[in-house]
Enzyme design. Structure first.
Site: not given
Ligand code: NDP
Ligand code: BG6
Length: 519
Positions: A71, A183, A213, A217, A251, A270, A275, A371
């Site tokens: 956004r 997810k 993910h 693996k 973890e 989670d 997984h 965790k």
């Molecule tokens: P973040 O909060 O770090 O990032 C969210 C992103 O989405 C930002 O780029 C934000 O930018 C954008 N965003 C938020 N709202 C909107 C919208 N309405 N339209 C378009 N863009 C939007 O989240 P993560 O990267 O951590 O997580 C993203 C997804 O990945 C989630 O579903 C999470 O569950 C999943 N996930 C994440 C993991 C991780 O390790 N981070 C692991 C496994 C899954 P802006 O605010 O500028 O819009």
């Molecule tokens: C993600 C969970 O799906 O898997 C996290 O949201 C978790 O909470 C992660 O830490 C673990 O992944 P990995 O590959 O490190 O076992």
């Protein structure tokens, strides 16, 4: 340093049907990755580095375009290129090479308030970039977004005409459009069904790639090879020979700044629902008719549906209090930033599962995750039955000498099969020793799960993705324990979870197999 040797990801030897009939795999040309959430944590830590490596290693076309979407209206192409530059590892590329790649292939499009006109502008931008770069309209829409935004984004994509496969101007050439969803897929069974229904109104299932993910693996993929390419194991893989199965996803990490998400999620949602369910399915499934996505999915779904409804007495939930991990003091869950002081969110879950199938009837499957556990380890331990007659009573109980197979998914990827042997000399003494194999000793580097999965998306191979049926079967399995009424015990960070988790196994005459040390 990246190595070029291993092609990431494809289950070795597992090829789509057409190839087995002597035809060649469809090759892919350049395509466009539209990364929603392109400025987020996941994009920066996993998606962008994986795309960069795939390109560098020659697995995807040099000309593949990346369009980051968020956004943020203050972001533009130039600033986003800096985001990408910081996210990727140089992997041996010179700054000049990185610049040449990023300057020509990376773009950014804000969708402001996510209004229909913002998506119309996105559609125009994608077309303009494709035209400018003379690139075919093969597109990946990767939703790395907060999960509550999935539905609106999917609808908006369809409304903007972006969900369909594009057909060439002569109506002859077919291009592809694919949707990748991170997810968590839903919050419970009902929300997962609703999300599937919405997706199916906008996309065809053949276009959809739900990410777990763990399936990317190598060691998880290897479960199929291990089971179905080795008759020695598969013939023992049943109730006649196996006494119990333990699956652990432990973890050392805590919630790592993801408290807002984790407070709503907890360990069951989670890890166990996704997984954990995948690991159970891969261990318990029957042999598929063929090694392709459709047949593997059918067997996984059947295995998940055969699991008997979980009852509260077979569940232990826990939450970590402060403790020590690797000699470092760590705070308790309730002391983590963003966590409520009275939070009941579980950071540990253990369940005893029973599978009503001819193969597994009467064999308990124990699944746990936590965790801030003592050690980071994901593994599957298959304990075999005792010998029917124990002839060495003076040397100790048969329990001490049971055969077991330990499949380590991470970190020390490999397996160990425990035998007992006669220690040389007199008096007669038995020892239990492992016959083991470690990936690191045989292969240089295991590809990153996201590299594998992204490449499969481009290849159009859904084998390592979660089908609608599977995700619903997994939610159905854990539905009985999502209602927030179960007791939550406490465990010290750096331990193996609450005492009740040990009791759960003890009631079945079992014990968690916590430590593996190479002799
Ligand atoms: P973040 O909060 O770090 O990032 C969210 C992103 O989405 C930002 O780029 C934000 O930018 C954008 N965003 C938020 N709202 C909107 C919208 N309405 N339209 C378009 N863009 C939007 O989240 P993560 O990267 O951590 O997580 C993203 C997804 O990945 C989630 O579903 C999470 O569950 C999943 N996930 C994440 C993991 C991780 O390790 N981070 C692991 C496994 C899954 P802006 O605010 O500028 O819009
Ligand atoms: C993600 C969970 O799906 O898997 C996290 O949201 C978790 O909470 C992660 O830490 C673990 O992944 P990995 O590959 O490190 O076992």
């Amino acid at each position: 340093m990246a190595t070029k040797a291993a092609r990431p990801g494809r289950m070795r030897g597992v090829e789509p049907r057409d190839e087995r009939n002597g035809q060649t795999r469809q090759t892919h040309g350049p395509c466009t990755f539209v990364v929603f959430g392109g400025t987020g944590d996941l994009a920066k830590r996993k998606i962008l580095p994986a795309l960069s490596r795939l390109r560098l290693e020659g697995f995807i076309d040099d000309d593949c375009t990346i369009i980051g979407v968020a956004r943020d209206t203050g972001m533009d192409d130039v600033k986003y290129r800096d985001v990408v530059r910081q996210a990727i590892e140089d992997d041996g590329m010179s700054p000049k090479e990185i610049d040449r790649w990023i300057e020509t292939t990376v773009f950014f499009q804000s969708i402001g308030k996510s209004a229909p006109e913002d998506f119309a502008a996105l559609a125009s931008r994608i077309e303009a970039v494709e035209r400018e770069r003379q690139q075919p309209p093969n597109r990946v829409f990767y939703l790395a977004l907060p999960p509550n935004v999935f539905p609106a984004t999917i609808e908006a994509l369809a409304h903007a005409g972006l969900s369909r496969n594009v057909t060439g101007p002569d109506n002859g050439t077919k291009y592809w459009t694919r949707l990748v969803i991170e997810k968590p897929f839903g919050h419970d069974l009902q929300s997962a069904i609703a999300l599937n229904q919405l997706i199916h109104r906008c996309f065809d299932e053949s276009q959809v790639y739900r990410i777990d993910h763990y399936l990317g693996k190598e060691t998880v993929q290897n479960l199929l090879i291990f089971r179905f390419a080795n008759s020695v194991f598969e013939s023992l893989w049943n109730r006649d020979h196996v006494e119990s199965v333990q699956i652990t996803v432990a973890e050392e990490l805590g919630v790592e700044g993801r408290a807002p998400y984790y407070e709503q999620s907890g360990a069951v949602r989670d890890i166990l629902q996704n997984h954990g369910a995948q690991l159970i399915a891969l261990v318990a499934m029957e042999v598929p008719a063929m090694m392709n996505a459709e047949f593997i999915r059918q067997e996984k779904v059947k295995a998940l549906r055969s699991v008997r409804a979980i009852t509260p007495k077979n569940v232990v939930l826990g939450q970590y209090t402060h403790g020590e991990i690797n000699d470092h003091s760590v705070p308790g869950y309730r002391e983590e930033p963003g966590v409520a002081a009275t939070s009941r969110t579980e950071t540990f879950a253990a369940v005893r599962l029973e599978i009503d199938s001819w193969r597994w009837q009467g064999v308990p499957f124990f699944l746990r995750t936590g965790k801030r556990m003592k050690k980071r380890v994901t593994e599957i331990v298959v304990k075999f039955r005792r010998p029917p007659v124990w002839m060495f009573t003076p040397l100790g109980a048969p329990d001490l000498h049971r055969n077991a197979l330990r499949l380590t998914i991470q970190p020390d990827e490999g397996f160990a099969l425990y035998f007992h042997i006669k220690a040389p000399g007199k008096p007669l003494k038995l020892e239990r020793l492992p016959l083991d194999f470690f990936y690191k000793e045989r292969f240089t580097e295991l590809p990153e799960a996201y590299q594998t999965l992204l490449l499969d998306v481009i290849d159009g191979d859904q084998t390592l993705f979660v089908h609608a049926d599977e995700v619903e079967a997994a939610w159905r399995l854990f539905s009985p324990i999502l209602d927030n009424t179960l007791a939550v015990s406490f465990y010290a960070a750096g331990s193996w979870g609450p005492k009740e988790s040990d009791d759960l196994l003890q009631r079945s005459g079992q014990k968690w197999s916590n430590e593996y040390r190479r002799e």
